[in-house]
Write an enzyme that holds these catalytic residues in place. Structure first.
Site, PDB file in Angstrom:
ATOM      1  N   LYS A   1      -2.700  13.866  -9.480  1.00 49.86           N
ATOM      2  CA  LYS A   1      -3.291  13.140  -8.337  1.00 49.86           C
ATOM      3  C   LYS A   1      -2.398  13.250  -7.105  1.00 49.86           C
ATOM      4  CE  LYS A   1      -2.951   8.237  -7.442  1.00 49.86           C
ATOM      5  NZ  LYS A   1      -2.328   8.152  -6.204  1.00 49.86           N
ATOM      6  N   ASN A   2      -1.113  12.958  -7.261  1.00 52.98           N
ATOM      7  CA  ASN A   2      -0.281  12.860  -6.058  1.00 52.98           C
ATOM      8  C   ASN A   2       0.049  14.220  -5.450  1.00 52.98           C
ATOM      9  OD1 ASN A   2      -0.525  10.131  -6.087  1.00 52.98           O
ATOM     10  ND2 ASN A   2       1.488   9.735  -7.012  1.00 52.98           N
TER      11      ASN A   2
ATOM     12  N   CYS B   1      -2.449   0.933  -3.125  1.00 47.80           N
ATOM     13  CA  CYS B   1      -2.082  -0.184  -3.999  1.00 47.80           C
ATOM     14  C   CYS B   1      -1.200  -1.175  -3.250  1.00 47.80           C
ATOM     15  CB  CYS B   1      -1.349   0.340  -5.230  1.00 47.80           C
ATOM     16  SG  CYS B   1      -2.355   1.390  -6.273  1.00 47.80           S
TER      17      CYS B   1
ATOM     18  N   ARG C   1       4.259  -1.807   2.925  1.00 48.74           N
ATOM     19  CA  ARG C   1       4.338  -0.347   2.729  1.00 48.74           C
ATOM     20  C   ARG C   1       4.421   0.321   4.105  1.00 48.74           C
ATOM     21  NH1 ARG C   1       0.532   1.895  -2.067  1.00 48.74           N
ATOM     22  NH2 ARG C   1       1.909   3.674  -1.785  1.00 48.74           N
TER      23      ARG C   1
ATOM     24  N   ASP D   1       5.826   4.650 -11.013  1.00 51.26           N
ATOM     25  CA  ASP D   1       4.410   4.680 -11.398  1.00 51.26           C
ATOM     26  C   ASP D   1       4.212   4.590 -12.913  1.00 51.26           C
ATOM     27  OD1 ASP D   1       3.872   4.863  -8.739  1.00 51.26           O
ATOM     28  OD2 ASP D   1       3.454   7.013  -8.741  1.00 51.26           O
TER      29      ASP D   1
ATOM     30  N   ARG E   1      -9.513   5.550  -9.363  1.00 52.07           N
ATOM     31  CA  ARG E   1      -8.858   6.291  -8.266  1.00 52.07           C
ATOM     32  C   ARG E   1      -7.919   7.360  -8.802  1.00 52.07           C
ATOM     33  NH1 ARG E   1      -5.219   2.993  -5.256  1.00 52.07           N
ATOM     34  NH2 ARG E   1      -4.578   5.078  -4.734  1.00 52.07           N
TER      35      ARG E   1
HETATM   36  N1  EPU Z   1       9.312   3.344   2.787  1.00 54.55           N
HETATM   37  C1  EPU Z   1       9.718   2.846   3.979  1.00 54.55           C
HETATM   38  N2  EPU Z   1       9.342   3.484   5.128  1.00 54.55           N
HETATM   39  C2  EPU Z   1       8.548   4.585   5.105  1.00 54.55           C
HETATM   40  C3  EPU Z   1       8.132   5.103   3.867  1.00 54.55           C
HETATM   41  C4  EPU Z   1       8.527   4.471   2.711  1.00 54.55           C
HETATM   42  O1  EPU Z   1      10.419   1.831   4.042  1.00 54.55           O
HETATM   43  O2  EPU Z   1       8.242   5.119   6.185  1.00 54.55           O
HETATM   44  C5  EPU Z   1       9.742   2.701   1.534  1.00 54.55           C
HETATM   45  C6  EPU Z   1       8.570   2.073   0.767  1.00 54.55           C
HETATM   46  O3  EPU Z   1       8.278   0.777   1.241  1.00 54.55           O
HETATM   47  C7  EPU Z   1       9.091   2.107  -0.657  1.00 54.55           C
HETATM   48  C8  EPU Z   1       9.936   3.381  -0.707  1.00 54.55           C
HETATM   49  O4  EPU Z   1      10.258   3.687   0.660  1.00 54.55           O
HETATM   50  O5  EPU Z   1       9.912   0.995  -0.892  1.00 54.55           O
HETATM   51  C9  EPU Z   1       9.274   4.596  -1.329  1.00 54.55           C
HETATM   52  O6  EPU Z   1       8.003   4.823  -0.739  1.00 54.55           O
HETATM   53  P1  EPU Z   1       7.330   6.271  -0.705  1.00 54.55           P
HETATM   54  O7  EPU Z   1       7.114   6.639   0.709  1.00 54.55           O
HETATM   55  O8  EPU Z   1       8.118   7.205  -1.563  1.00 54.55           O
HETATM   56  O9  EPU Z   1       5.923   5.995  -1.391  1.00 54.55           O
HETATM   57  P2  EPU Z   1       4.502   6.572  -0.984  1.00 54.55           P
HETATM   58  O10 EPU Z   1       4.632   7.938  -0.463  1.00 54.55           O
HETATM   59  O11 EPU Z   1       3.770   5.556  -0.182  1.00 54.55           O
HETATM   60  C10 EPU Z   1       4.051   7.729  -3.271  1.00 54.55           C
HETATM   61  C11 EPU Z   1       2.989   7.691  -4.329  1.00 54.55           C
HETATM   62  C12 EPU Z   1       3.079   6.366  -5.075  1.00 54.55           C
HETATM   63  C13 EPU Z   1       4.467   6.228  -5.678  1.00 54.55           C
HETATM   64  C14 EPU Z   1       5.547   6.406  -4.606  1.00 54.55           C
HETATM   65  C15 EPU Z   1       6.954   6.447  -5.178  1.00 54.55           C
HETATM   66  C16 EPU Z   1       1.230   9.018  -3.386  1.00 54.55           C
HETATM   67  C17 EPU Z   1      -0.116   9.072  -2.758  1.00 54.55           C
HETATM   68  N3  EPU Z   1       1.692   7.809  -3.678  1.00 54.55           N
HETATM   69  O12 EPU Z   1       3.799   6.634  -2.402  1.00 54.55           O
HETATM   70  O13 EPU Z   1       2.143   6.503  -6.134  1.00 54.55           O
HETATM   71  O14 EPU Z   1       4.609   4.949  -6.259  1.00 54.55           O
HETATM   72  O15 EPU Z   1       5.330   7.636  -3.891  1.00 54.55           O
HETATM   73  O16 EPU Z   1       7.086   7.452  -6.116  1.00 54.55           O
HETATM   74  O17 EPU Z   1       1.851  10.040  -3.622  1.00 54.55           O
HETATM   75  C18 EPU Z   1       0.539   5.816  -7.688  1.00 54.55           C
HETATM   76  O18 EPU Z   1       0.259   6.997  -7.870  1.00 54.55           O
HETATM   77  O19 EPU Z   1       0.138   4.875  -8.412  1.00 54.55           O
HETATM   78  C19 EPU Z   1       1.379   5.458  -6.538  1.00 54.55           C
HETATM   79  C20 EPU Z   1       1.418   4.248  -6.033  1.00 54.55           C
END
Ligand code: EPU
Length: 427
Positions: free
Chosen positions: A22-23, A117, A122, A305, A397
């Site tokens: 998915k990701n 989620c 976020r 995850d 999803r």
């Molecule tokens: N963060 C910031 N600022 C930013 C971006 C992130 O403070 O600009 C913080 C977040 O608040 C968090 C940490 O950095 O504490 C990591 O966030 P990240 O950006 O890595 O997460 P994401 O890209 O929003 C993806 C996956 C999530 C998974 C996370 C961590 C996708 C679409 N989503 O989210 O997947 O938990 O990386 O590995 O790729 C899932 O698949 O169930 C899911 C939630």
């Protein structure tokens, strides 16, 4: 409203085939907008996040042709729109990838703020910092994120925290920028490598994906490609934990065992027997799981995850386990649901103290988010008797054909409508 009806208490036995990640898919689909020619994407998971993104691509003007259940051809040449509305994004986190992809394609993008989620705050400040370093002007106007640039120019960007989303978005915006971009403290997840491989297969020049430093030398054009998405690490991990949690014996096929190392290591600590093959792993558990402590971390650490699923397994372990969430602020909302099934879990800030109970009891519970939903299904499979899981749109999803795959392993699980529920019939 649909829900899952589970008659638990049976071990999962057999073989299950893992779908595309998915990701990776949710990054690669928007990335197609950067190509000057049609692309064929294979091994797409049949999940609602993918259909939402395909419909957004089509609304942006791309031409989508379905080849078979898991392959599509996408022709982005006529994609002339650059606005992704709230309705198109449908609260998905990955809708933010249209910012990087449209910025890289047109030098302009307007995208509804990402949802996804609910794990507490976020933010996307690191994405914005990256776009600005490349020369874009970013503003939040009328509830939309608006990014524009006269020209994107390569730059050095140090991420203040390891962020999957920011790493992907900066790669998308930088791939056609002038000159060299360096992302330091980059995320190293398998889907980052998959996106880089996809872009490189279109003629991009990206090095270092999978390490903490990614170097992107901008190219003028990207050509079409045919690309197959990697297997889903988290779907595989979910079936591995489900096998162990039900005292089962399951061979999980079409996986990359290297992506599963941290999950394998922790399952072995709980007493599971694991056999690794080239593209499969076999998970077998006899007796009660042993306690263990876990801290989630960016890859190659234990994935956040997988945190709700493994915590569910540990809820019946012999002894007390401590699970610490190292990525998200609020990823223990599912604990309340698990305690309805008799789990003994105390959450204190970023840690959950799990005192193993002998068995979980069946109950009606809710999926509070995607992976929490998977954990509730595992709990339902563990508890002898009838459980229901509501709010399953979260699960749809990210998990392809979950009832079919689990039924193939001997589980008694059905998708029902509220009016099909046994209690409704009795009334
Ligand atoms: N963060 C910031 N600022 C930013 C971006 C992130 O403070 O600009 C913080 C977040 O608040 C968090 C940490 O950095 O504490 C990591 O966030 P990240 O950006 O890595 O997460 P994401 O890209 O929003 C993806 C996956 C999530 C998974 C996370 C961590 C996708 C679409 N989503 O989210 O997947 O938990 O990386 O590995 O790729 C899932 O698949 O169930 C899911 C939630």
């Amino acid at each position: 409203m649909e829900k899952f009806l589970i008659n638990g208490g049976k071990p999962l036995i057999g073989r299950v085939h893992i779908s595309g990640a998915k990701n990776a898919a949710v990054a690669i689909l928007p990335a197609v907008l950067l190509s000057d020619e049609p692309c064929i994407i294979e091994n797409l998971p049949q999940i609602s996040d993918v259909s939402t993104l395909l419909s957004s691509l089509s609304k942006l003007g791309a031409e989508i042709k379905t080849i078979n259940k898991t392959s599509v051809s996408i022709d982005p040449r006529r994609a002339s729109y650059f606005v992704v509305t709230k309705e198109m994004a449908q609260g998905m986190r990955a809708s933010s990838y249209f910012l990087g992809a449209l910025l890289g394609r047109n030098n302009k993008a307007r995208v509804a703020p990402p949802g996804g989620c609910d794990f507490g705050v976020r933010p996307i400040d690191q994405h914005i910092k990256g776009f600005e370093a490349l020369g874009a002007y970013v503003a939040i106007e009328n509830g939309m994120v608006d990014a524009r640039a006269k020209e994107l120019r390569g730059s050095s960007i140090y991420l203040d925290m390891v962020s999957v989303g920011a790493t992907i978005n900066i790669m998308l915006a930088a791939v056609k920028a002038k000159g060299l971009t360096i992302i330091e403290n980059a995320a190293r997840e398998p889907h980052i490598v998959d996106l880089a491989n996809f872009l490189n297969s279109m003629g991009a020049d990206i090095m270092g994906a999978g390490t903490g430093v990614i170097k992107i030398r901008g190219v003028e054009h990207l050509h079409g490609t045919q690309y197959s998405i990697i297997p889903d690490q988290i779907e595989a991990g979910t079936y591995m934990v489900a096998a162990a949690a039900t005292g089962g014996d399951v061979t999980i096929e079409n996986v990359t065992p290297k992506h599963l190392e941290s999950i394998i290591a922790k399952l072995v600590e709980t007493g599971a027997e694991i056999e690794e093959f080239d593209e499969a792993v076999r998970v077998k558990m006899t007796g009660r799981p042993r306690r263990c402590n876990i801290k989630t971390m960016p890859h190659p650490g234990f994935p956040t995850d997988m945190q709700p699923q493994i915590a569910t397994l540990l809820s019946v372990a012999e002894g007390t386990s401590i699970v610490t969430e190292g990525v998200w602020e609020g990823r223990f909302r599912y604990v309340e649901q698990l305690t309805l099934m008799g789990a003994d879990i105390q959450v204190d800030g970023k840690s959950a103290v799990i005192t193993g109970v002998k068995n979980l009891k069946p109950a009606p519970v809710r999926a509070v988010d995607l992976r929490a939903g998977a954990a509730m299904i595992i709990a339902g499979l563990m508890a002898e008797g009838q459980s229901t899981v509501e709010d399953i749109s979260h699960i749809d999803r990210g998990y392809e054909l979950i009832t079919e795959k689990l039924s193939g392993l001997g589980a008694d699980i059905k998708r029902i409508n509220d009016y099909d529920a046994p209690s409704a019939k009795l009334a």
